[in-house]
Scaffold this motif. Structure first.
Motif, PDB file in Angstrom:
ATOM      1  N   ASP A 109       0.763  -1.012  -0.128  1.00 19.03           N
ATOM      2  CA  ASP A 109      -0.015   0.038  -0.116  1.00 19.03           C
ATOM      3  C   ASP A 109       0.768   1.288   0.021  1.00 19.03           C
ATOM      4  OD1 ASP A 109      -2.360  -1.418  -0.222  1.00 19.03           O
ATOM      5  OD2 ASP A 109      -2.806  -1.017   1.865  1.00 19.03           O
ATOM      6  N   ASN A 110       2.034   1.192   0.769  1.00 14.97           N
ATOM      7  CA  ASN A 110       2.857   2.364   0.799  1.00 14.97           C
ATOM      8  C   ASN A 110       3.176   2.554  -0.568  1.00 14.97           C
ATOM      9  OD1 ASN A 110       2.688   3.147   3.305  1.00 14.97           O
ATOM     10  ND2 ASN A 110       4.499   2.057   4.022  1.00 14.97           N
ATOM     11  N   SER A 111       3.817   1.610  -1.232  1.00  9.50           N
ATOM     12  CA  SER A 111       4.187   1.737  -2.903  1.00  9.50           C
ATOM     13  C   SER A 111       3.268   2.258  -3.737  1.00  9.50           C
ATOM     14  CB  SER A 111       4.700   0.392  -3.076  1.00  9.50           C
ATOM     15  OG  SER A 111       5.884  -0.172  -2.275  1.00  9.50           O
ATOM     16  N   ILE A 112       1.767   1.539  -3.593  1.00 12.77           N
ATOM     17  CA  ILE A 112       0.983   2.096  -4.648  1.00 12.77           C
ATOM     18  C   ILE A 112       0.816   3.579  -4.322  1.00 12.77           C
ATOM     19  CG2 ILE A 112      -1.574   1.546  -4.969  1.00 12.77           C
ATOM     20  CD1 ILE A 112      -1.298  -1.187  -4.330  1.00 12.77           C
ATOM     21  N   ILE A 113       0.693   3.968  -2.878  1.00  6.09           N
ATOM     22  CA  ILE A 113       0.228   5.224  -2.692  1.00  6.09           C
ATOM     23  C   ILE A 113       1.246   6.228  -3.084  1.00  6.09           C
ATOM     24  CG2 ILE A 113      -0.116   6.898  -0.733  1.00  6.09           C
ATOM     25  CD1 ILE A 113      -1.371   4.580   0.884  1.00  6.09           C
ATOM     26  N   ALA A 114       2.485   5.803  -3.133  1.00  3.63           N
ATOM     27  CA  ALA A 114       3.555   6.686  -3.595  1.00  3.63           C
ATOM     28  C   ALA A 114       3.455   6.692  -5.055  1.00  3.63           C
ATOM     29  CB  ALA A 114       5.129   6.107  -3.208  1.00  3.63           C
ATOM     30  N   THR A 115       3.294   5.737  -5.841  1.00  3.92           N
ATOM     31  CA  THR A 115       3.186   5.688  -7.165  1.00  3.92           C
ATOM     32  C   THR A 115       1.958   6.462  -7.787  1.00  3.92           C
ATOM     33  OG1 THR A 115       4.047   3.265  -7.252  1.00  3.92           O
ATOM     34  CG2 THR A 115       3.107   4.227  -9.261  1.00  3.92           C
ATOM     35  N   GLY A 116       0.960   6.415  -6.954  1.00  3.58           N
ATOM     36  CA  GLY A 116      -0.312   7.380  -7.327  1.00  3.58           C
ATOM     37  C   GLY A 116       0.147   8.933  -7.214  1.00  3.58           C
ATOM     38  N   PHE A 117       0.574   9.233  -6.089  1.00  4.99           N
ATOM     39  CA  PHE A 117       0.808  10.526  -5.857  1.00  4.99           C
ATOM     40  C   PHE A 117       1.946  10.857  -6.670  1.00  4.99           C
ATOM     41  CE2 PHE A 117      -2.329   9.962  -2.696  1.00  4.99           C
ATOM     42  CZ  PHE A 117      -2.733  11.100  -2.634  1.00  4.99           C
ATOM     43  N   GLY A 118       3.055   9.991  -6.686  1.00  2.00           N
ATOM     44  CA  GLY A 118       4.191  10.338  -7.435  1.00  2.00           C
ATOM     45  C   GLY A 118       3.922  10.757  -9.036  1.00  2.00           C
ATOM     46  N   GLN A 119       3.161   9.929  -9.642  1.00  2.00           N
ATOM     47  CA  GLN A 119       2.617  10.359 -11.016  1.00  2.00           C
ATOM     48  C   GLN A 119       2.094  11.700 -11.193  1.00  2.00           C
ATOM     49  OE1 GLN A 119      -0.351   8.092 -13.155  1.00  2.00           O
ATOM     50  NE2 GLN A 119       1.265   7.723 -14.695  1.00  2.00           N
ATOM     51  N   ILE A 120       1.351  12.115 -10.150  1.00  4.46           N
ATOM     52  CA  ILE A 120       0.673  13.436  -9.923  1.00  4.46           C
ATOM     53  C   ILE A 120       1.946  14.238  -9.918  1.00  4.46           C
ATOM     54  CG2 ILE A 120      -0.821  14.950  -9.072  1.00  4.46           C
ATOM     55  CD1 ILE A 120      -2.345  12.718  -8.362  1.00  4.46           C
ATOM     56  N   LYS A 121       2.662  14.183  -8.901  1.00  6.22           N
ATOM     57  CA  LYS A 121       3.810  15.021  -8.641  1.00  6.22           C
ATOM     58  C   LYS A 121       4.810  15.158  -9.801  1.00  6.22           C
ATOM     59  CE  LYS A 121       7.693  15.599  -5.543  1.00  6.22           C
ATOM     60  NZ  LYS A 121       8.506  16.138  -6.453  1.00  6.22           N
ATOM     61  N   ILE A 122       5.173  14.077 -10.567  1.00  2.00           N
ATOM     62  CA  ILE A 122       5.874  14.220 -11.742  1.00  2.00           C
ATOM     63  C   ILE A 122       5.380  14.642 -12.954  1.00  2.00           C
ATOM     64  CG2 ILE A 122       7.403  12.954 -13.529  1.00  2.00           C
ATOM     65  CD1 ILE A 122       8.080  10.910 -10.754  1.00  2.00           C
ATOM     66  N   THR A 123       4.063  14.424 -13.287  1.00  2.00           N
ATOM     67  CA  THR A 123       3.384  14.665 -14.613  1.00  2.00           C
ATOM     68  C   THR A 123       2.242  15.505 -14.772  1.00  2.00           C
ATOM     69  OG1 THR A 123       1.736  12.929 -14.695  1.00  2.00           O
ATOM     70  CG2 THR A 123       4.027  12.257 -15.296  1.00  2.00           C
ATOM     71  N   GLY A 124       1.784  15.916 -13.240  1.00  2.00           N
ATOM     72  CA  GLY A 124       0.600  16.375 -13.371  1.00  2.00           C
ATOM     73  C   GLY A 124      -0.792  15.910 -13.492  1.00  2.00           C
ATOM     74  N   LYS A 125      -0.754  14.690 -13.696  1.00  2.00           N
ATOM     75  CA  LYS A 125      -1.770  13.805 -13.833  1.00  2.00           C
ATOM     76  C   LYS A 125      -1.733  12.253 -13.480  1.00  2.00           C
ATOM     77  CE  LYS A 125      -0.697  12.895 -18.484  1.00  2.00           C
ATOM     78  NZ  LYS A 125      -1.124  13.059 -20.008  1.00  2.00           N
ATOM     79  N   ILE A 126      -2.870  11.552 -13.291  1.00  2.00           N
ATOM     80  CA  ILE A 126      -2.581   9.998 -12.909  1.00  2.00           C
ATOM     81  C   ILE A 126      -3.520   9.290 -13.985  1.00  2.00           C
ATOM     82  CG2 ILE A 126      -4.550  10.414 -11.320  1.00  2.00           C
ATOM     83  CD1 ILE A 126      -3.089   8.514  -9.558  1.00  2.00           C
ATOM     84  N   ASP A 127      -2.943   8.038 -14.152  1.00  2.00           N
ATOM     85  CA  ASP A 127      -3.623   7.100 -15.004  1.00  2.00           C
ATOM     86  C   ASP A 127      -4.971   6.819 -14.266  1.00  2.00           C
ATOM     87  OD1 ASP A 127      -3.001   4.608 -17.318  1.00  2.00           O
ATOM     88  OD2 ASP A 127      -3.959   3.916 -15.129  1.00  2.00           O
ATOM     89  N   PRO A 128      -6.094   6.530 -14.740  1.00  2.00           N
ATOM     90  CA  PRO A 128      -7.358   6.205 -14.302  1.00  2.00           C
ATOM     91  C   PRO A 128      -7.206   5.137 -13.527  1.00  2.00           C
ATOM     92  CG  PRO A 128      -7.620   7.080 -16.579  1.00  2.00           C
ATOM     93  CD  PRO A 128      -6.453   6.996 -16.172  1.00  2.00           C
ATOM     94  N   LYS A 129      -6.444   3.775 -13.846  1.00  2.00           N
ATOM     95  CA  LYS A 129      -6.492   2.592 -13.467  1.00  2.00           C
ATOM     96  C   LYS A 129      -5.579   2.705 -12.212  1.00  2.00           C
ATOM     97  CE  LYS A 129      -7.444   0.131 -17.555  1.00  2.00           C
ATOM     98  NZ  LYS A 129      -6.734  -1.002 -18.309  1.00  2.00           N
ATOM     99  N   LEU A 130      -4.527   3.590 -12.357  1.00  2.00           N
ATOM    100  CA  LEU A 130      -3.702   3.683 -11.057  1.00  2.00           C
ATOM    101  C   LEU A 130      -4.437   4.411  -9.784  1.00  2.00           C
ATOM    102  CD1 LEU A 130      -0.827   3.688  -9.702  1.00  2.00           C
ATOM    103  CD2 LEU A 130      -0.238   5.752 -10.764  1.00  2.00           C
ATOM    104  N   LYS A 131      -5.228   5.430 -10.260  1.00  2.00           N
ATOM    105  CA  LYS A 131      -6.177   5.925  -9.378  1.00  2.00           C
ATOM    106  C   LYS A 131      -7.041   5.238  -8.610  1.00  2.00           C
ATOM    107  CE  LYS A 131      -9.309   9.898  -8.873  1.00  2.00           C
ATOM    108  NZ  LYS A 131     -10.357  10.882  -9.480  1.00  2.00           N
ATOM    109  N   ALA A 132      -7.685   4.300  -9.305  1.00  2.00           N
ATOM    110  CA  ALA A 132      -8.526   3.290  -8.726  1.00  2.00           C
ATOM    111  C   ALA A 132      -8.034   2.371  -7.786  1.00  2.00           C
ATOM    112  CB  ALA A 132      -9.268   2.533  -9.825  1.00  2.00           C
ATOM    113  N   VAL A 133      -6.583   1.793  -8.172  1.00  2.00           N
ATOM    114  CA  VAL A 133      -5.866   1.119  -7.295  1.00  2.00           C
ATOM    115  C   VAL A 133      -5.310   1.947  -6.007  1.00  2.00           C
ATOM    116  CG1 VAL A 133      -3.686  -0.267  -7.342  1.00  2.00           C
ATOM    117  CG2 VAL A 133      -5.117  -0.399  -9.123  1.00  2.00           C
ATOM    118  N   THR A 134      -5.045   3.161  -6.205  1.00  2.00           N
ATOM    119  CA  THR A 134      -4.531   4.008  -5.073  1.00  2.00           C
ATOM    120  C   THR A 134      -5.622   4.312  -4.132  1.00  2.00           C
ATOM    121  OG1 THR A 134      -2.875   5.030  -6.619  1.00  2.00           O
ATOM    122  CG2 THR A 134      -3.397   6.022  -4.729  1.00  2.00           C
TER     123      THR A 134
END
Length: 168
Positions: A109-134
């Motif tokens: 869960d720590n890794s999933i949360i970091a990936t979801g928020f990390g993608q937003i931090k880096i790109t400004g958006k989040i993949d919809p499937k990643l958002k659901a998993v996060t």
């Protein structure tokens, strides 16, 4: 597309974050790499953000972030596969897994949360499937920790992250 990466000198900061992240994730804990309850403050989250930044640097066409993320988690050597465990919201099953593999759920869960928020931090958006998993990872941590007096601050933080993530 311009990506935003943390510098080795400045580290985690607003200056090294996408404007969309800064606007929506305005609490200081998002930029605190020592806060266990922040997406990037625990060991798993910090490592995942670092690896995610490398992944974005190396890959010009970004595809299948979920596959990459689950591979990162599974490389930690847990007994169970993260892709199937990431769907769990049954506390009885979660507890059974934790009895066999004590750190899987929290590390995952720590890794999933970091990936979801990390993608937003880096790109400004989040993949919809990643958002659901996060969101599911945040819900799972709420399920595990709600009602535990010692986890009151963590539960409050999870609820804030869910609210902030809903902006995307």
């Amino acid at each position: 597309m311009k990506y935003f990466f943390d510098s080795e000198v400045d580290g985690l900061s607003r200056e090294t974050s996408h404007l969309n992240f800064i606007k929506s994730m305005n609490s200081d804990f998002y930029y605190d790499c020592m806060d266990e309850f922040s997406p990037f403050g625990n060991d798993d989250g910090a490592d995942l953000l670092y690896n995610l930044e490398d992944w974005y640097r190396e890959n010009k066409l970004i595809r299948n972030i979920l596959k990459w993320m689950f591979n990162q988690i599974d490389e930690m050597g847990f007994e169970f596969k993260s892709k199937s465990c990431a769907q769990l919201l049954d506390l009885k099953v979660i507890n059974e897994i934790q009895e066999k593999d004590e750190y899987l759920i929290l590390s995952m869960d720590n890794s999933i949360i970091a990936t979801g928020f990390g993608q937003i931090k880096i790109t400004g958006k989040i993949d919809p499937k990643l958002k659901a998993v996060t969101l599911k990872a945040l819900d799972r941590q709420l399920l595990i920790n709600k009602g535990d007096e010692d986890s009151k601050d963590y539960v409050s933080r999870i609820e804030k992250m869910k609210t902030d993530l809903s902006n995307f």
